[in-house]
Design a protein around this motif. Sequence first.
Motif, PDB file in Angstrom:
ATOM      1  N   CYS A  79       0.818  -1.223   0.000  1.00 47.85           N
ATOM      2  CA  CYS A  79       0.000   0.000   0.000  1.00 47.85           C
ATOM      3  C   CYS A  79       0.848   1.267   0.000  1.00 47.85           C
ATOM      4  CB  CYS A  79      -0.946  -0.005   1.194  1.00 47.85           C
ATOM      5  SG  CYS A  79      -0.087  -0.249   2.762  1.00 47.85           S
ATOM      6  N   ASN A  80       2.055   1.209   0.518  1.00 53.00           N
ATOM      7  CA  ASN A  80       2.984   2.351   0.430  1.00 53.00           C
ATOM      8  C   ASN A  80       4.396   1.885   0.799  1.00 53.00           C
ATOM      9  OD1 ASN A  80       3.437   2.719   3.362  1.00 53.00           O
ATOM     10  ND2 ASN A  80       1.316   3.420   3.391  1.00 53.00           N
ATOM     11  N   GLY A  81       5.357   2.757   0.612  1.00 50.11           N
ATOM     12  CA  GLY A  81       6.753   2.384   0.848  1.00 50.11           C
ATOM     13  C   GLY A  81       7.074   2.217   2.327  1.00 50.11           C
ATOM     14  N   THR A  82       6.417   2.998   3.175  1.00 53.61           N
ATOM     15  CA  THR A  82       6.706   2.932   4.606  1.00 53.61           C
ATOM     16  C   THR A  82       6.275   1.584   5.181  1.00 53.61           C
ATOM     17  OG1 THR A  82       6.381   5.310   4.720  1.00 53.61           O
ATOM     18  CG2 THR A  82       6.363   4.128   6.803  1.00 53.61           C
ATOM     19  N   VAL A  83       5.059   1.151   4.850  1.00 48.88           N
ATOM     20  CA  VAL A  83       4.586  -0.156   5.325  1.00 48.88           C
ATOM     21  C   VAL A  83       5.454  -1.260   4.701  1.00 48.88           C
ATOM     22  CG1 VAL A  83       2.633  -1.769   5.229  1.00 48.88           C
ATOM     23  CG2 VAL A  83       2.259   0.602   5.873  1.00 48.88           C
ATOM     24  N   MET A 106      20.705  11.131   6.620  1.00 47.24           N
ATOM     25  CA  MET A 106      20.417  11.916   5.414  1.00 47.24           C
ATOM     26  C   MET A 106      19.440  11.113   4.551  1.00 47.24           C
ATOM     27  SD  MET A 106      21.300  14.640   3.672  1.00 47.24           S
ATOM     28  CE  MET A 106      21.120  15.254   2.014  1.00 47.24           C
ATOM     29  N   THR A 107      18.180  11.126   4.928  1.00 49.19           N
ATOM     30  CA  THR A 107      17.145  10.379   4.213  1.00 49.19           C
ATOM     31  C   THR A 107      15.795  10.937   4.619  1.00 49.19           C
ATOM     32  OG1 THR A 107      16.161   8.183   3.854  1.00 49.19           O
ATOM     33  CG2 THR A 107      17.108   8.582   6.020  1.00 49.19           C
ATOM     34  N   PHE A 108      14.754  10.504   3.939  1.00 49.97           N
ATOM     35  CA  PHE A 108      13.400  10.868   4.348  1.00 49.97           C
ATOM     36  C   PHE A 108      13.112  10.170   5.680  1.00 49.97           C
ATOM     37  CE2 PHE A 108       8.695  10.163   3.999  1.00 49.97           C
ATOM     38  CZ  PHE A 108       8.344  11.489   4.129  1.00 49.97           C
ATOM     39  N   ILE A 109      12.324  10.836   6.498  1.00 51.28           N
ATOM     40  CA  ILE A 109      12.112  10.370   7.878  1.00 51.28           C
ATOM     41  C   ILE A 109      11.557   8.946   7.966  1.00 51.28           C
ATOM     42  CG2 ILE A 109       9.772  11.348   8.125  1.00 51.28           C
ATOM     43  CD1 ILE A 109      12.584  11.585  10.758  1.00 51.28           C
ATOM     44  N   PHE A 156      17.824  -2.492   1.627  1.00 49.36           N
ATOM     45  CA  PHE A 156      18.000  -1.181   1.015  1.00 49.36           C
ATOM     46  C   PHE A 156      16.658  -0.474   0.897  1.00 49.36           C
ATOM     47  CE2 PHE A 156      21.815  -3.353  -0.516  1.00 49.36           C
ATOM     48  CZ  PHE A 156      22.769  -2.414  -0.178  1.00 49.36           C
ATOM     49  N   ASP A 157      16.657   0.788   1.303  1.00 43.40           N
ATOM     50  CA  ASP A 157      15.522   1.657   1.031  1.00 43.40           C
ATOM     51  C   ASP A 157      15.788   2.210  -0.370  1.00 43.40           C
ATOM     52  OD1 ASP A 157      13.888   3.855   0.683  1.00 43.40           O
ATOM     53  OD2 ASP A 157      13.940   4.446   2.785  1.00 43.40           O
ATOM     54  N   ALA A 158      15.074   1.634  -1.334  1.00 43.59           N
ATOM     55  CA  ALA A 158      15.288   2.004  -2.739  1.00 43.59           C
ATOM     56  C   ALA A 158      14.146   2.888  -3.234  1.00 43.59           C
ATOM     57  CB  ALA A 158      15.408   0.743  -3.591  1.00 43.59           C
ATOM     58  N   ALA A 159      13.569   3.668  -2.298  1.00 40.54           N
ATOM     59  CA  ALA A 159      12.411   4.515  -2.633  1.00 40.54           C
ATOM     60  C   ALA A 159      12.697   5.435  -3.819  1.00 40.54           C
ATOM     61  CB  ALA A 159      12.004   5.336  -1.412  1.00 40.54           C
ATOM     62  N   HIS A 160      13.968   5.858  -3.959  1.00 40.63           N
ATOM     63  CA  HIS A 160      14.306   6.794  -5.044  1.00 40.63           C
ATOM     64  C   HIS A 160      14.839   6.083  -6.286  1.00 40.63           C
ATOM     65  CE1 HIS A 160      15.336  10.028  -1.758  1.00 40.63           C
ATOM     66  NE2 HIS A 160      14.088   9.597  -1.705  1.00 40.63           N
ATOM     67  N   ALA A 161      15.054   4.775  -6.186  1.00 38.78           N
ATOM     68  CA  ALA A 161      15.920   4.117  -7.182  1.00 38.78           C
ATOM     69  C   ALA A 161      15.192   3.158  -8.117  1.00 38.78           C
ATOM     70  CB  ALA A 161      17.066   3.409  -6.465  1.00 38.78           C
ATOM     71  N   PHE A 182      10.829  -0.304  -2.626  1.00 41.57           N
ATOM     72  CA  PHE A 182      10.498   0.837  -3.484  1.00 41.57           C
ATOM     73  C   PHE A 182       9.321   1.620  -2.910  1.00 41.57           C
ATOM     74  CE2 PHE A 182      12.036  -2.201  -6.895  1.00 41.57           C
ATOM     75  CZ  PHE A 182      13.213  -1.511  -7.164  1.00 41.57           C
ATOM     76  N   SER A 183       9.255   2.894  -3.270  1.00 40.41           N
ATOM     77  CA  SER A 183       8.049   3.682  -2.990  1.00 40.41           C
ATOM     78  C   SER A 183       7.479   4.143  -4.322  1.00 40.41           C
ATOM     79  CB  SER A 183       8.398   4.918  -2.155  1.00 40.41           C
ATOM     80  OG  SER A 183       7.333   5.857  -2.228  1.00 40.41           O
ATOM     81  N   PHE A 184       6.160   4.037  -4.428  1.00 44.33           N
ATOM     82  CA  PHE A 184       5.485   4.556  -5.640  1.00 44.33           C
ATOM     83  C   PHE A 184       4.558   5.694  -5.253  1.00 44.33           C
ATOM     84  CE2 PHE A 184       5.718  -0.226  -6.496  1.00 44.33           C
ATOM     85  CZ  PHE A 184       6.968  -0.138  -7.092  1.00 44.33           C
ATOM     86  N   THR A 192       4.598  11.538  -5.442  1.00 41.29           N
ATOM     87  CA  THR A 192       5.684  12.479  -5.755  1.00 41.29           C
ATOM     88  C   THR A 192       6.889  11.806  -6.412  1.00 41.29           C
ATOM     89  OG1 THR A 192       6.510  12.136  -3.519  1.00 41.29           O
ATOM     90  CG2 THR A 192       5.158  14.095  -3.884  1.00 41.29           C
ATOM     91  N   LYS A 193       6.887  10.476  -6.468  1.00 42.40           N
ATOM     92  CA  LYS A 193       7.991   9.781  -7.137  1.00 42.40           C
ATOM     93  C   LYS A 193       7.742   9.825  -8.651  1.00 42.40           C
ATOM     94  CE  LYS A 193       9.946   8.481  -3.270  1.00 42.40           C
ATOM     95  NZ  LYS A 193       9.267   9.401  -2.368  1.00 42.40           N
ATOM     96  N   PHE A 194       8.807   9.714  -9.438  1.00 43.38           N
ATOM     97  CA  PHE A 194       8.624   9.876 -10.899  1.00 43.38           C
ATOM     98  C   PHE A 194       7.704   8.785 -11.446  1.00 43.38           C
ATOM     99  CE2 PHE A 194      10.690   6.787 -13.716  1.00 43.38           C
ATOM    100  CZ  PHE A 194      11.307   5.965 -12.782  1.00 43.38           C
ATOM    101  N   GLU A 247      -0.598   6.034  -4.156  1.00 48.41           N
ATOM    102  CA  GLU A 247       0.207   5.597  -3.009  1.00 48.41           C
ATOM    103  C   GLU A 247       0.625   4.172  -3.365  1.00 48.41           C
ATOM    104  OE1 GLU A 247       1.105   6.838   0.013  1.00 48.41           O
ATOM    105  OE2 GLU A 247      -0.286   8.494   0.446  1.00 48.41           O
ATOM    106  N   GLY A 248       1.801   3.762  -2.928  1.00 53.43           N
ATOM    107  CA  GLY A 248       2.188   2.380  -3.201  1.00 53.43           C
ATOM    108  C   GLY A 248       3.645   2.140  -2.893  1.00 53.43           C
ATOM    109  N   GLY A 249       3.996   0.883  -2.868  1.00 50.32           N
ATOM    110  CA  GLY A 249       5.381   0.499  -2.633  1.00 50.32           C
ATOM    111  C   GLY A 249       5.531  -0.972  -2.946  1.00 50.32           C
TER     112      GLY A 249
HETATM  113  C1  PLP Z   1      13.941   7.545   1.066  1.00 52.87           C
HETATM  114  C2  PLP Z   1      12.482   7.288   1.310  1.00 52.87           C
HETATM  115  N1  PLP Z   1      12.120   6.246   2.068  1.00 52.87           N
HETATM  116  C3  PLP Z   1      10.827   5.940   2.301  1.00 52.87           C
HETATM  117  C4  PLP Z   1       9.806   6.705   1.768  1.00 52.87           C
HETATM  118  C5  PLP Z   1       8.403   6.379   2.133  1.00 52.87           C
HETATM  119  O1  PLP Z   1       7.642   5.986   1.055  1.00 52.87           O
HETATM  120  P1  PLP Z   1       6.050   6.198   1.079  1.00 52.87           P
HETATM  121  O2  PLP Z   1       5.780   7.650   0.992  1.00 52.87           O
HETATM  122  O3  PLP Z   1       5.601   5.436  -0.139  1.00 52.87           O
HETATM  123  O4  PLP Z   1       5.519   5.596   2.334  1.00 52.87           O
HETATM  124  C6  PLP Z   1      10.138   7.816   0.940  1.00 52.87           C
HETATM  125  C7  PLP Z   1       9.166   8.682   0.264  1.00 52.87           C
HETATM  126  O5  PLP Z   1       8.113   8.993   0.465  1.00 52.87           O
HETATM  127  C8  PLP Z   1      11.498   8.110   0.724  1.00 52.87           C
HETATM  128  O6  PLP Z   1      11.862   9.172  -0.016  1.00 52.87           O
END
Ligand code: PLP
Length: 402
Positions: free
Chosen positions: A75-79, A99-102, A171-176, A195-197, A200-202, A207-209
Amino acid sequence: MENSKPNELAILGGTPAFNKKLHVGRPNIGNRKRLFERINDALDQRWLTNNGPFVQEFERRIADMFGVIHCIAMCNGTVALEIAIRAAGLTGEVIVPSMTFIATAHALQWLGITPVFCDIDPLTHNLGPQSVEQLITSRTTGIIGVHLWGRPCDAEALGTIARRHNLKLLFDAAHAFGCSYKGRMIGNFGDGEVFSFHATKFFNTFEGGAVVTNNDELAAKIRLMRNFGFAGLDNVVSVGTNGKMSEVSAAMGLTSLETMEDFIATNYRNYKLYQNFLEMIPGVSMLTYNEQEKNNYQYIVLEINEDVTHLNPDQLKDILWAENILARRYFYPGCHRMEPYRSLFPQAGLLLPHTECLVERVLSLPTGTSVGPEDIEKICEIIKFVVKHGQEIRERLIKRAG
Ligand SMILES: Cc1ncc(COP(=O)(O)O)c(C=O)c1O
């Protein structure tokens, strides 16, 4: 802006350069007709979620595209991160960059695991393998590298460290999404990659991951955890949560896949234009991508040397925002300086000199399919002008504030 004066800048009373707001991560939209056809299909079938046909197709497509055995859509990258971390059996302490998203840190903290913030290499902006090794204690169970801006971590060195200390490596490959490391697609490294979809991702699914992995056992655990631990009808075999991707999101994902190469081509065009127009501005350098690898080019990142520009990234951001250029200070101020980590680890910054320095210098600029070549030329002209008159503008901003 050759003959312009600083007081023509919107922040000093002039008219904004753009009528429309230019965003860093404005969603890329693919073929609407195909999307609506798919959504109609899902409605006709009355199959809206619970591992529907679009989710299954989406997972197969991604696995094939990246040459990875398993893709589990979420459902999203965080989950997806939380589930991957739990399924990999991480506990105690896990080493991550600040140095990353929270969400990278929060996913651990949410699970009762201590994120141990590690410094980055100032050139790559990614985890410095040597710094990682220094932070390993008897409580460490894993490392989570972040492929920041889509530029891959040194997966080889991190893999060696993980093996040497018997640690899991995620690996948090949310950007990759769509990027490669040494010719192999991201998704194939460590025990698993996430991955995160997000919109705001390209590449987005609203929402997704997803978690991708070549480990059969881990994949099976993740599939169970994604769906409450259900192994069959009325048969729950372990604790789980609801991490499922909906059919509407998968429909968006499949549609986005059809134009993914176009999105990347636009990002690449924008990247080259920015590179060209921003060349030779003293005190401003732009992050580059290794063109020998596959990249998605979704971030345009500047490093500002305030000693030269006389303006810091915050002032530059305010100046650009007044012109409707919504630049972002990703990832200021670093996770360790946000709650709850700031209170839990007030001394963390002492071990993060490169992170502390970099977060004060970076600024991300708008790109993507809603930003055209003329927009980029204009944005760069403004930056050039602002830096040229940096000292005067700074003084006027200070005077205005005080
Ligand atoms: C580096 C990084 N990790 C994790 C996330 C979380 O992904 P999501 O927003 O899909 O939950 C993001 C972006 O939102 C991100 O930029």
